[in-house]
Design a protein around this motif. Sequence first.
Motif, short mmCIF file in Angstrom:
data_model
loop_
_atom_site.label_atom_id
_atom_site.label_comp_id
_atom_site.label_asym_id
_atom_site.label_seq_id
_atom_site.Cartn_x
_atom_site.Cartn_y
_atom_site.Cartn_z
N LEU A 183 0.82 -1.21 0.00
CA LEU A 183 0.00 0.00 0.00
C LEU A 183 0.85 1.26 0.00
N GLY A 184 2.01 1.18 0.63
CA GLY A 184 2.83 2.37 0.80
C GLY A 184 2.43 3.09 2.07
N LYS A 185 3.33 3.91 2.58
CA LYS A 185 3.12 4.52 3.89
C LYS A 185 1.87 5.40 3.94
N ARG A 186 1.65 6.21 2.91
CA ARG A 186 0.53 7.14 2.95
C ARG A 186 -0.81 6.41 2.91
N LEU A 187 -0.94 5.48 1.98
CA LEU A 187 -2.19 4.75 1.84
C LEU A 187 -2.43 3.81 3.02
N ALA A 188 -1.35 3.17 3.49
CA ALA A 188 -1.49 2.23 4.60
C ALA A 188 -1.95 2.92 5.88
N SER A 189 -1.40 4.11 6.16
CA SER A 189 -1.71 4.79 7.43
C SER A 189 -3.18 5.14 7.54
N ALA A 190 -3.84 5.34 6.42
CA ALA A 190 -5.25 5.71 6.44
C ALA A 190 -6.18 4.52 6.20
N SER A 191 -5.60 3.32 6.12
CA SER A 191 -6.40 2.15 5.75
C SER A 191 -7.05 1.47 6.94
N ASN A 192 -8.14 0.77 6.68
CA ASN A 192 -8.79 -0.03 7.71
C ASN A 192 -7.89 -1.19 8.14
N LEU A 193 -7.09 -1.69 7.21
CA LEU A 193 -6.17 -2.78 7.53
C LEU A 193 -5.18 -2.35 8.61
N GLN A 194 -4.65 -1.14 8.50
CA GLN A 194 -3.71 -0.65 9.51
C GLN A 194 -4.40 -0.51 10.86
N THR A 195 -5.65 -0.06 10.88
CA THR A 195 -6.42 0.06 12.12
C THR A 195 -6.61 -1.30 12.76
N LEU A 196 -6.99 -2.28 11.94
CA LEU A 196 -7.18 -3.63 12.46
C LEU A 196 -5.88 -4.21 13.00
N THR A 197 -4.80 -4.01 12.27
CA THR A 197 -3.50 -4.56 12.67
C THR A 197 -3.01 -3.93 13.96
N ASP A 198 -3.17 -2.62 14.09
CA ASP A 198 -2.74 -1.94 15.32
C ASP A 198 -3.52 -2.47 16.52
N SER A 199 -4.82 -2.64 16.37
CA SER A 199 -5.65 -3.15 17.46
C SER A 199 -5.25 -4.58 17.82
N LEU A 200 -5.01 -5.39 16.79
CA LEU A 200 -4.60 -6.78 17.02
C LEU A 200 -3.26 -6.84 17.74
N ASP A 201 -2.32 -6.01 17.33
CA ASP A 201 -1.00 -6.00 17.97
C ASP A 201 -1.10 -5.61 19.45
N ARG A 202 -1.95 -4.62 19.75
CA ARG A 202 -2.10 -4.20 21.15
C ARG A 202 -2.70 -5.32 21.99
N ASP A 203 -3.71 -5.98 21.47
CA ASP A 203 -4.36 -7.05 22.23
C ASP A 203 -3.42 -8.24 22.44
N ARG A 204 -2.64 -8.57 21.43
CA ARG A 204 -1.72 -9.70 21.54
C ARG A 204 -0.60 -9.40 22.54
N ALA A 205 -0.19 -8.14 22.63
CA ALA A 205 0.94 -7.78 23.50
C ALA A 205 0.54 -7.65 24.96
N ASP A 206 -0.72 -7.37 25.23
CA ASP A 206 -1.19 -7.17 26.60
C ASP A 206 -1.71 -8.49 27.15
N VAL A 207 -1.17 -8.95 28.26
CA VAL A 207 -1.50 -10.28 28.81
C VAL A 207 -2.99 -10.39 29.11
N GLY A 208 -3.54 -9.38 29.78
CA GLY A 208 -4.94 -9.41 30.13
C GLY A 208 -5.86 -9.40 28.92
N ARG A 209 -5.58 -8.52 27.97
CA ARG A 209 -6.39 -8.45 26.76
C ARG A 209 -6.25 -9.71 25.92
N ASN A 210 -5.05 -10.28 25.91
CA ASN A 210 -4.81 -11.52 25.18
C ASN A 210 -5.73 -12.63 25.69
N SER A 211 -5.78 -12.80 27.00
CA SER A 211 -6.64 -13.84 27.59
C SER A 211 -8.11 -13.55 27.31
#
Length: 433
Positions: A154-182
Motif C-alpha cells: 500500500l505504501g506509507k501514505r495509503l497504509a496509514s489511512a487504511s482499515n487494515l492498519q487500524t485492524l493490525t494496530d488493534s490486534l498487535d495491542r491485544d496480543r501484547a497485553d496479557v490481560g487483553r490476550n486472555s
Amino acid sequence: MKLNLEPLSLDDGQAPPEEAATTGILSISANGTSLTEGLSFDDEVLRAGPLVSAYPLAEWLAWNWWRLRWEPTPPQVNRHWAFAHRLSSVGGGHRWPNLELASDGERVRLFSAPSAEPCAGTFRYVGAPRSEAITADAFESAVDAFVQVALDRLGKRLASASNLQTLTDSLDRDRADVGRNSFRRIEAMLGHDPGEGDAEAIRRLLADAPSLGEQAVFELAAGATSVGAPALRETLKRVGFDFRPQDGVTVDKVKPTTQWGTTAAWRVGVALARQLREVELPNGRPVTNGRLAEMAGVPERALSDTGSTSDGLSFEWETAGQARIALRSKWVTGRRFDLARLMAERLLSRHRSEPLRAVTKSYTYRQKAQRAFAAEFLAPIDAVDAFLAGDCSEERQTEAAQHFQISSYAIQSLLVNNRRLSRPGALDALDRM
C-alpha cells in the motif's frame, strides 16, 4: 505455511487504490503442498493460484485472527463458524480458494478442496482434497508476514489511512497485553468476533482462573461451558466422590514418547495408552470397572452410581485439602470413557498441576488427546481387530462394544479413525477424535 503474493500491475482505473496496489497471484502452501493450484479460465494453464487483491484477504485474516487461532471446530459446523474460517467468505468479488482453517489451540489444519462446478468462474481449483497440519506458531508467522506484505504494498501514505492498519494496530495491542490476550482468546473460543462477546461473562470466567487454573478456564470456554467455580463446587457437593489421585497411576509410570503440540493430538493419546497398557495391562483384555477405578484412584462406585450425574461435563477438582470427581453420563460406558479421559488429562497435560481437569465436547488439542487415549486404552485397536475377525457388521460392532464395555459409537469411531471403516465426507476423521 506460506501465503505468497506475486505482484502484478492492475490496469484498471476504476479499481479502489487498495486493490490496485495489492493485486497479484496468490499461492498458499503448507508442508510443501500447494493448496491453491488451479486452471485459469482464459487459457486453461495450471497456475499456483488465482489473480486476486491481497487487501481483502489481509483484512479478513486480521479481523478473524483470534477465532482462527483459538476457536475449535464445533461438533456441528454452522454458518457463523464457517464465515470466520473459510476463505470463500472473504468476498471482494474474487474467486478465493476452497480452503478451511481449523485450530485446536496447538495446531492449525488446512483443508483444501477442488472447485465443485466444471466452469468455476475466472479460476478453477483442481486436484484431490488435501489436508495439512502446521503448528500454531507457523500459522501466526505466515499470517503476520502476509498482512505486512499487504501493508508494504500500500505504501506509507495509503497504509496509514487504511482499515487494515487500524485492524493490525488493534490486534498487535491485544496480543501484547496479557490481560487483553486472555480476554480475546476466551471471546474467540466462545465463538465471538472481537468486541462482540459478553464482556461480563468473560470477566467472570477469567476471575475463576486463580481457583480453577487458567488453562482449565480456556477449556471450559472452548467447550461452550460458561459454568463458574461456585456451580462446580455445588455439583461436587451434590454428586461428587472423594478420591486420591496419588493412589492411581502417576506420571512416573509412563513417559510420553510424542511431544505435546508438535504432532497430532490423537497420536499423543494413542501412544500413551499403548505405553500404559504395556505396563499395566499387557494382555489386551477388557478393563474391568474395578481395575479402571483402581488405576484412576477413585472408588468403584463412581462408575456404578449412575444416579449421581453432573450437569454438562465430567471433571475433577483437586485442592490442597481434598480431591473430588463428578461424572456426567447416566450410562456406565459413558462414565468409563470419561474417567479414562480424566486419567489421560493427569498424565498428558503440561498443565497437570492445575486444580481443575475437565472433559468437554470441544475439539481442542487436550480434548482430542483425551478421547484418543480413552478409546485405545479401553478398546485397543489390535484387540478389537482380533475380536471382530474381519466382521465389521453393526451386530458384531455391538458385541464388541459389550465386550470392551464402551459405547457402540466409540467402537464405530475407533474403526473409522483407524481406517477399518469409511465415513462419507470425512476428509480427515483422525483430526476430529
